[in-house]
Design an enzyme around this catalytic site. Structure first.
Site, PDB file in Angstrom:
ATOM      1  N   GLY A 139       1.152  -0.902   0.229  1.00 63.78           N
ATOM      2  CA  GLY A 139      -0.135   0.535   0.185  1.00 63.78           C
ATOM      3  C   GLY A 139       0.926   0.996   0.492  1.00 63.78           C
ATOM      4  CB  ALA A 140       1.158   4.751  -2.038  1.00 63.34           C
ATOM      5  CG  ASP A 154       0.182   2.179  -5.757  1.00 68.93           C
ATOM      6  OD1 ASP A 154      -0.891   1.551  -5.944  1.00 68.93           O
ATOM      7  OD2 ASP A 154       0.745   1.298  -5.134  1.00 68.93           O
TER       8      ASP A 154
HETATM    9  O1  MRU Z   1       0.400  -3.538  -4.749  1.00 68.69           O
HETATM   10  P1  MRU Z   1      -0.215  -2.886  -3.544  1.00 68.69           P
HETATM   11  O2  MRU Z   1      -0.814  -4.390  -2.609  1.00 68.69           O
HETATM   12  O3  MRU Z   1       0.912  -2.114  -3.046  1.00 68.69           O
HETATM   13  O4  MRU Z   1      -0.797  -1.380  -4.012  1.00 68.69           O
HETATM   14  C1  MRU Z   1      -1.733  -1.547  -3.193  1.00 68.69           C
HETATM   15  C2  MRU Z   1      -2.972  -0.106  -4.232  1.00 68.69           C
HETATM   16  O5  MRU Z   1      -3.267  -0.575  -4.903  1.00 68.69           O
HETATM   17  C3  MRU Z   1      -4.339   0.771  -3.161  1.00 68.69           C
HETATM   18  O6  MRU Z   1      -4.545   0.395  -4.028  1.00 68.69           O
HETATM   19  C4  MRU Z   1      -2.661   1.846  -3.367  1.00 68.69           C
HETATM   20  O7  MRU Z   1      -1.383   1.649  -2.876  1.00 68.69           O
HETATM   21  C5  MRU Z   1      -3.860   2.716  -2.057  1.00 68.69           C
HETATM   22  S1  MRU Z   1      -2.846   2.480  -0.257  1.00 68.69           S
HETATM   23  C6  MRU Z   1      -4.103   3.635   0.540  1.00 68.69           C
END
Ligand code: MRU
Length: 348
Positions: free
Chosen positions: A47-48, A236
């Site tokens: 998650g970003a 992201d």
């Molecule tokens: O591959 P991930 O699980 O890191 O991807 C996460 C996402 O795509 C989320 O939607 C994004 O990071 C927003 S989290 C607040």
């Protein structure tokens, strides 16, 4: 507060290994920055915003362990650590935003090694605390877009498990729920890493927020049946052009939402807005093909050597986005112009 995804313990970092959820709630503790970098690569922390916080904590751990009092040597060492974290995952801009914040402080610092260690640790803790605060504000800002009784579809996990706490998309869902709006959530399973099925369902259920799980390929059907009132996803990276880079499958959801005139909202902190990159230069992470061949590394569901594609993110163009909800306000259409206005009014 719901769940502590990541925490600074003074001499080590503690995080929840999200790859083991929902069956096992395992917390890992380490004082080794390399272990934290690997945790980001393996998506134990994902998650970003959470990746940005984890990288900042990782640099703080590395700083604490440095022995010696030569400032130049310390700065060279920290820049290697920053470079290590910059290679963990390429797409979420929050990672580079957090690394840049620390890098700037390091570059401009003129005092002692011990003094710079303190500056780095304090900045990492500040990044964590700010994320909590910012996410709360995203929730409150988005509250007015949600009506009592709404069914809100979300994709992947943009919740507490993806941030320092509260989440982005799920912060709005939480704010609506705790303000007394009787909403319901539809979570997409989010192949191949199943963040929706494993994380969003777990996180919302823990708080009693009603959630129903669907597979990714059910989105069109449920929307065509009038079963979704709004979509809220995280991001992201958001470009100033208004393009939204988020978990693979987001674009498909946006297209179908547009077809059925369902508002498609993106919730993200301003640290997710990338003012430098143009859409053709965005690096979409291509992950291990075995994530697609196997279910969570365990069950082989195809031929072992079949060629696969595994882009982790996709790009939703601004015309499909109804609004971007940030901690400083909401950018409605035209997204690019209104995002720029929000950023100009934001102190840096
Ligand atoms: O591959 P991930 O699980 O890191 O991807 C996460 C996402 O795509 C989320 O939607 C994004 O990071 C927003 S989290 C607040």
């Amino acid at each position: 507060m719901e769940v502590k995804t990541i925490e600074w313990l003074g001499d080590k970092v503690r995080w929840l290994n999200t790859m083991l959820l929902p069956h096992e709630e395992v917390y890992v503790e380490s004082d080794d920055y390399e272990r934290l970098a690997v945790a980001i690569e393996r998506m134990e922390i994902r998650g970003a915003p959470a990746i940005g916080v984890a990288a900042a904590f990782g640099i703080a751990l590395a700083a604490r362990k440095f022995s010696g009092n030569n400032l130049d040597e310390f700065k060279t060492y920290i820049s290697k650590v920053i470079s290590r974290f910059s290679r963990t995952r390429p797409t979420a801009v929050n990672l580079f935003w957090a690394l840049d914040r620390i890098k700037k402080l390091v570059d401009n610092y003129l005092g002692s090694v011990e003094g710079l260690k303190e500056v780095i640790v304090n900045e990492a803790i500040r990044i964590y605390n700010e994320d909590l605060e910012v996410n709360k504000r995203i929730g409150l800002n988005g509250l007015r877009l949600i009506e009592d009784g709404d069914v809100v579809l979300t994709h992947c996990n943009a919740g507490a498990l993806a941030t320092a706490g509260y989440g982005t998309a799920l912060s709005i869902i939480r704010a609506a729920w705790y303000s007394g709006k009787k909403i319901k959530v539809i979570a997409t399973e989010t192949r191949p890493v199943l963040q929706g099925a494993r994380l969003t369902v777990w996180e919302l259920s823990k708080e009693g927020i009603p959630v129903k799980l669907i597979t990714d390929n059910m989105v069109g059907y449920v929307m065509s049946k009038g079963l979704v009132d709004k979509v809220i996803v995280g991001a992201d990276r958001i470009l100033t052009s208004g393009h939204v880079i988020n978990k693979i499958g987001t674009y498909t959801i946006a297209v179908v939402a547009d077809r059925h005139k369902i508002p498609f909202y993106v919730a993200a902190p301003t640290s997710t807005i990338d003012t430098k990159t143009v859409v053709d230069d965005v690096v979409i992470e291509e992950r291990d093909p075995n994530e697609v061949r196997y279910v969570l590394g365990k069950v082989l569901i195809t031929l072992p050597n079949v060629e696969v594609m595994n882009p982790a993110f996709d790009i939703t163009p601004p015309e499909l986005v109804s609004a971007v909800i940030t901690e400083v306000g909401i950018a409605e259409k035209p997204i690019n112009e209104n995002l720029r206005k929000l950023l100009t009014n934001t102190p840096t």
